[in-house]
Design a protein around this motif. Structure first.
Motif, mmCIF file in Angstrom:
data_model
loop_
_atom_site.group_PDB
_atom_site.id
_atom_site.type_symbol
_atom_site.label_atom_id
_atom_site.label_comp_id
_atom_site.label_asym_id
_atom_site.label_seq_id
_atom_site.Cartn_x
_atom_site.Cartn_y
_atom_site.Cartn_z
ATOM 1 N N LEU A 36 0.817 -1.209 0.000
ATOM 2 C CA LEU A 36 0.000 0.000 0.000
ATOM 3 C C LEU A 36 0.854 1.262 0.000
ATOM 4 O O LEU A 36 0.392 2.333 -0.375
ATOM 5 N N TRP A 37 2.096 1.171 0.453
ATOM 6 C CA TRP A 37 2.938 2.351 0.573
ATOM 7 C C TRP A 37 3.721 2.647 -0.683
ATOM 8 O O TRP A 37 4.541 3.538 -0.716
ATOM 9 N N THR A 38 3.511 1.916 -1.726
ATOM 10 C CA THR A 38 4.257 2.157 -2.952
ATOM 11 C C THR A 38 3.431 3.038 -3.882
ATOM 12 O O THR A 38 2.755 3.934 -3.429
ATOM 13 N N GLY A 39 3.470 2.776 -5.142
ATOM 14 C CA GLY A 39 2.804 3.632 -6.113
ATOM 15 C C GLY A 39 1.390 3.237 -6.445
ATOM 16 O O GLY A 39 0.907 3.570 -7.520
ATOM 17 N N ASN A 40 0.705 2.508 -5.567
ATOM 18 C CA ASN A 40 -0.666 2.128 -5.882
ATOM 19 C C ASN A 40 -1.557 3.364 -5.934
ATOM 20 O O ASN A 40 -1.177 4.428 -5.463
ATOM 21 N N PRO A 41 -2.740 3.259 -6.497
ATOM 22 C CA PRO A 41 -3.576 4.444 -6.698
ATOM 23 C C PRO A 41 -3.955 5.181 -5.419
ATOM 24 O O PRO A 41 -4.244 6.364 -5.471
ATOM 25 N N TRP A 42 -3.967 4.512 -4.286
ATOM 26 C CA TRP A 42 -4.434 5.175 -3.069
ATOM 27 C C TRP A 42 -3.381 6.094 -2.476
ATOM 28 O O TRP A 42 -3.706 7.005 -1.744
ATOM 29 N N ASN A 43 -2.124 5.860 -2.762
ATOM 30 C CA ASN A 43 -1.052 6.718 -2.259
ATOM 31 C C ASN A 43 -0.900 7.898 -3.210
ATOM 32 O O ASN A 43 -0.572 7.735 -4.370
ATOM 33 N N GLN A 44 -1.107 9.088 -2.709
ATOM 34 C CA GLN A 44 -1.086 10.283 -3.546
ATOM 35 C C GLN A 44 0.085 11.209 -3.219
ATOM 36 O O GLN A 44 0.022 12.409 -3.458
ATOM 37 N N SER A 45 1.171 10.675 -2.680
ATOM 38 C CA SER A 45 2.337 11.501 -2.392
ATOM 39 C C SER A 45 3.105 11.788 -3.674
ATOM 40 O O SER A 45 2.910 11.139 -4.702
ATOM 41 N N VAL A 46 4.003 12.761 -3.604
ATOM 42 C CA VAL A 46 4.844 13.080 -4.758
ATOM 43 C C VAL A 46 5.763 11.900 -5.070
ATOM 44 O O VAL A 46 6.024 11.593 -6.234
ATOM 45 N N ILE A 85 -0.172 -1.510 -14.279
ATOM 46 C CA ILE A 85 -1.058 -1.358 -13.127
ATOM 47 C C ILE A 85 -2.497 -1.630 -13.545
ATOM 48 O O ILE A 85 -3.253 -2.289 -12.853
ATOM 49 N N TYR A 86 -2.889 -1.142 -14.731
ATOM 50 C CA TYR A 86 -4.264 -1.330 -15.181
ATOM 51 C C TYR A 86 -4.563 -2.790 -15.503
ATOM 52 O O TYR A 86 -5.692 -3.231 -15.379
ATOM 53 N N SER A 87 -3.558 -3.542 -15.938
ATOM 54 C CA SER A 87 -3.814 -4.931 -16.298
ATOM 55 C C SER A 87 -3.832 -5.847 -15.075
ATOM 56 O O SER A 87 -4.170 -7.008 -15.187
ATOM 57 N N PHE A 88 -3.478 -5.302 -13.911
ATOM 58 C CA PHE A 88 -3.467 -6.110 -12.694
ATOM 59 C C PHE A 88 -4.897 -6.343 -12.240
ATOM 60 O O PHE A 88 -5.672 -5.399 -12.117
ATOM 61 N N LEU A 94 -6.799 8.485 -9.844
ATOM 62 C CA LEU A 94 -5.836 8.303 -8.768
ATOM 63 C C LEU A 94 -4.502 7.783 -9.287
ATOM 64 O O LEU A 94 -3.440 8.193 -8.829
ATOM 65 N N THR A 95 -4.538 6.870 -10.245
ATOM 66 C CA THR A 95 -3.300 6.277 -10.750
ATOM 67 C C THR A 95 -2.489 7.278 -11.551
ATOM 68 O O THR A 95 -1.266 7.254 -11.526
ATOM 69 N N TYR A 96 -3.130 8.152 -12.256
ATOM 70 C CA TYR A 96 -2.394 9.170 -13.006
ATOM 71 C C TYR A 96 -1.955 10.333 -12.120
ATOM 72 O O TYR A 96 -1.501 11.350 -12.629
ATOM 73 N N SER A 97 -2.124 10.204 -10.818
ATOM 74 C CA SER A 97 -1.685 11.205 -9.842
ATOM 75 C C SER A 97 -2.348 12.555 -10.047
ATOM 76 O O SER A 97 -1.760 13.591 -9.743
#
Length: 195
Positions: free
Chosen positions: A15-25, A41-44, A166-169
């Motif tokens: 969860l702390w990586t680049g998944n869509p829910w994490n919106q940090s820089v 990510i989309y194909s997962f 969310l994924t495209y930040s």
């Protein structure tokens, strides 16, 4: 017990990586320059929790972004705001936003601190003290906030659209736009723009 702790840590690390829910820089840079591209990510299968491994390029981009933001803020805030309420409140707003934005993890609900900067921008936009071109810039910043905020409602547009936003930040970029708008307005607004 320790086996359960290890399982918990493994789940939290996904969860702390680049998944869509994490919106940090940092997560934004992991998505854009990291080893796993957005199409992967989309194909997962599932809800988008794709574990993205740490990447030195993303870490470097994160550090450079933080350095640029820090220099801009220091240059902008080097003078005391005096009795100007807008300048004082805009300093607090920027600091409230920069903290979560540049931490390794920032969930969307951390952005409740956007209420103060958006309220300041709306008050400045509504006041009769801004020139028309300043009002246009502030209105554009508020429009970006409204559009990105509306796209996050999964119940309205569907989960598919929400995950893409969310994924495209977009939330991260929107928050950076608000910070830039506040810094710009703080420099260009007349004294005591909000009364």
């Amino acid at each position: 017990f320790w086996r359960d702790v290890a399982l918990w840590r493994r789940q939290v690390n996904t969860l702390w990586t680049g998944n869509p829910w994490n919106q940090s820089v940092y997560a934004m840079w992991l998505r854009f320059v990291g080893p796993v591209k957005l199409s992967t990510i989309y194909s997962f299968p599932g809800k988008g929790f794709y574990p993205i491994p740490p990447d030195p390029h993303a870490r470097l981009a994160w550090r450079i972004s933080f350095a640029v933001a820090a220099v801009l803020i220091i240059v902008q805030f080097r003078w005391k705001p005096g009795n100007d309420r807008f300048k004082l409140l805009s300093e607090w707003s920027v600091l409230f936003l920069i903290g979560p934005l540049f931490s390794p993890v920032m969930w969307r609900h951390y952005l409740t601190v956007l209420w103060l900067p958006c309220a300041l921008l709306v008050a400045a936009w509504r006041s009769g003290r801004l020139e028309s071109w300043c009002r246009w810039v502030v209105g554009a910043v508020l429009l970006v906030c409204a559009v990105v905020g509306a796209l996050q409602f999964g119940g309205v547009w569907g989960h598919f659209v929400m995950i893409r936003v969310l994924t495209y930040s977009d939330v991260t970029i929107m928050t950076l736009v608000v910070v830039a708008g506040l810094l710009w307005l703080r420099r260009n607004a007349p004294p005591d723009v909000i009364g």
